[in-house]
Design a protein around this motif. Sequence first.
Motif, PDB file in Angstrom:
ATOM      1  N   ASN A 132       0.883  -1.296   0.006  1.00 58.29           N
ATOM      2  CA  ASN A 132       0.182   0.135   0.021  1.00 58.29           C
ATOM      3  C   ASN A 132       0.843   1.353  -0.073  1.00 58.29           C
ATOM      4  OD1 ASN A 132      -2.643  -1.175   0.023  1.00 58.29           O
ATOM      5  ND2 ASN A 132      -2.575  -1.567   2.153  1.00 58.29           N
ATOM      6  N   ASP A 133       2.125   1.171  -0.229  1.00 59.27           N
ATOM      7  CA  ASP A 133       3.010   2.355  -0.358  1.00 59.27           C
ATOM      8  C   ASP A 133       3.834   2.192  -1.807  1.00 59.27           C
ATOM      9  OD1 ASP A 133       3.994   5.016   0.191  1.00 59.27           O
ATOM     10  OD2 ASP A 133       5.857   3.909   0.847  1.00 59.27           O
ATOM     11  N   PHE A 134       3.972   3.289  -2.549  1.00 57.67           N
ATOM     12  CA  PHE A 134       4.978   3.317  -3.528  1.00 57.67           C
ATOM     13  C   PHE A 134       5.517   4.578  -3.825  1.00 57.67           C
ATOM     14  CE2 PHE A 134       1.430   4.754  -6.243  1.00 57.67           C
ATOM     15  CZ  PHE A 134       0.549   3.961  -5.704  1.00 57.67           C
ATOM     16  N   GLN A 135       6.691   4.782  -4.454  1.00 62.82           N
ATOM     17  CA  GLN A 135       7.388   5.920  -5.001  1.00 62.82           C
ATOM     18  C   GLN A 135       7.720   6.163  -6.218  1.00 62.82           C
ATOM     19  OE1 GLN A 135       7.849   7.993  -2.212  1.00 62.82           O
ATOM     20  NE2 GLN A 135       7.007   6.339  -0.677  1.00 62.82           N
ATOM     21  N   LYS A 136       7.481   7.078  -6.689  1.00 60.06           N
ATOM     22  CA  LYS A 136       7.893   7.693  -8.086  1.00 60.06           C
ATOM     23  C   LYS A 136       9.666   7.397  -8.246  1.00 60.06           C
ATOM     24  CE  LYS A 136       4.125  10.741  -9.244  1.00 60.06           C
ATOM     25  NZ  LYS A 136       3.586  12.000  -9.797  1.00 60.06           N
ATOM     26  N   GLY A 137       9.806   6.842  -9.462  1.00 62.00           N
ATOM     27  CA  GLY A 137      11.197   6.887  -9.707  1.00 62.00           C
ATOM     28  C   GLY A 137      11.638   8.017 -10.695  1.00 62.00           C
ATOM     29  N   ASP A 138      12.539   7.860 -11.660  1.00 58.54           N
ATOM     30  CA  ASP A 138      13.017   8.890 -12.302  1.00 58.54           C
ATOM     31  C   ASP A 138      12.181   9.423 -13.613  1.00 58.54           C
ATOM     32  OD1 ASP A 138      16.277   7.469 -12.058  1.00 58.54           O
ATOM     33  OD2 ASP A 138      15.230   9.193 -10.839  1.00 58.54           O
ATOM     34  N   ILE A 139      11.397   8.308 -13.966  1.00 58.34           N
ATOM     35  CA  ILE A 139      10.798   8.458 -15.160  1.00 58.34           C
ATOM     36  C   ILE A 139       9.058   8.026 -14.952  1.00 58.34           C
ATOM     37  CG2 ILE A 139      12.682   8.526 -16.856  1.00 58.34           C
ATOM     38  CD1 ILE A 139      11.584   5.471 -17.518  1.00 58.34           C
ATOM     39  N   ALA A 140       8.499   8.492 -14.190  1.00 59.56           N
ATOM     40  CA  ALA A 140       7.129   7.688 -13.591  1.00 59.56           C
ATOM     41  C   ALA A 140       6.044   8.470 -14.422  1.00 59.56           C
ATOM     42  CB  ALA A 140       6.937   8.227 -12.183  1.00 59.56           C
ATOM     43  N   GLU A 141       6.268   9.457 -15.187  1.00 60.66           N
ATOM     44  CA  GLU A 141       5.248  10.148 -16.040  1.00 60.66           C
ATOM     45  C   GLU A 141       4.431   9.119 -16.710  1.00 60.66           C
ATOM     46  OE1 GLU A 141       6.176  13.869 -17.375  1.00 60.66           O
ATOM     47  OE2 GLU A 141       4.176  14.183 -18.585  1.00 60.66           O
ATOM     48  N   GLY A 142       3.338   9.100 -17.120  1.00 57.58           N
ATOM     49  CA  GLY A 142       2.833   8.013 -17.978  1.00 57.58           C
ATOM     50  C   GLY A 142       2.338   6.689 -17.348  1.00 57.58           C
ATOM     51  N   TYR A 143       2.814   6.532 -16.277  1.00 59.21           N
ATOM     52  CA  TYR A 143       2.837   5.336 -15.488  1.00 59.21           C
ATOM     53  C   TYR A 143       2.135   5.385 -14.397  1.00 59.21           C
ATOM     54  CZ  TYR A 143       6.654   3.999 -18.815  1.00 59.21           C
ATOM     55  OH  TYR A 143       7.568   3.978 -19.784  1.00 59.21           O
ATOM     56  N   SER A 144       1.340   4.107 -13.862  1.00 63.82           N
ATOM     57  CA  SER A 144       0.847   3.749 -12.527  1.00 63.82           C
ATOM     58  C   SER A 144       1.300   2.511 -12.148  1.00 63.82           C
ATOM     59  CB  SER A 144      -0.562   4.292 -12.846  1.00 63.82           C
ATOM     60  OG  SER A 144      -1.382   3.246 -13.196  1.00 63.82           O
ATOM     61  N   VAL A 145       1.034   2.399 -10.667  1.00 64.02           N
ATOM     62  CA  VAL A 145       1.328   1.007 -10.145  1.00 64.02           C
ATOM     63  C   VAL A 145       0.184   1.035  -9.074  1.00 64.02           C
ATOM     64  CG1 VAL A 145       3.733   0.978 -10.751  1.00 64.02           C
ATOM     65  CG2 VAL A 145       2.954   2.139  -8.436  1.00 64.02           C
ATOM     66  N   SER A 146       0.209  -0.197  -8.560  1.00 67.85           N
ATOM     67  CA  SER A 146      -0.498  -0.223  -7.151  1.00 67.85           C
ATOM     68  C   SER A 146       0.165  -1.520  -6.392  1.00 67.85           C
ATOM     69  CB  SER A 146      -1.881  -0.769  -7.412  1.00 67.85           C
ATOM     70  OG  SER A 146      -1.758  -2.088  -8.248  1.00 67.85           O
TER      71      SER A 146
END
Lengths: 111, 113
Positions: free
Chosen positions: A53-67
């Motif tokens: 239930n926790d995640f962090q953006k990396g260097d190229i997160a734009e246009g992506y999503s996770v769960s």
Amino acid sequence: DGGITQSPKYLFRKEGQNVTLSCEQNLNHDAMYWYRQDPGQGLRLIYYSQIVNDFQKGDIAEGYSVSREKKESFPLTVTSAQKNPTAFYLCAMYRSGYGYTFGSGTRLTVV
Amino acid sequence: SQQGEEDPQALSIQEGENATMNCSYKTSINNLQWYRQNSGRGLVHLILIRSNEREKHSGRLRVTLDTSKKSSSLLITASRAADTASYFCATDARASGTYKYIFGTGTRLKVLA
């Protein structure tokens, strides 16, 4: 691939379509990562998660999503906002002192 | 941002020769790792060397780390055609406060039979 499974191996996406890449692990690791690799290039970090239930953006997160609803699963959705999604996507889990264990990858192509 | 840079970008040698590839990085690290990637596959972890270690061996692999020069080298002795692959170094970015690793662009090794 040592307890981490990615599917599908090949995926084709039409313009404007969202697609989801699966990543499952059975080694009870907390830390999971998604990387993107372009031809002849190194890996770039998209997202990572160190706990459910926790995640962090990396260097190229734009246009992506996770769960990260379950410890063993960390799916990546490539949204229509990602304008250049054709690449090789690698999921990995990490254990301190042992390094990453990578899945076998998903090759995504826009058609 | 911190990044490992491998050198050379490509290397072609004859079977039985030794292969040496280098990795340079920019900021202090806790450890450095080397990975191998066969074409179209995921990366495989080869060896991890901690910042307080200077040399480590694993089979035909020898890794050195020079923290004063911020560099590491991977030596593959008595290379085989099966060693043909891309090799990447990865360094941790602990200084940023996050627990993630930065990969270099890799060295493409080709071992000719």
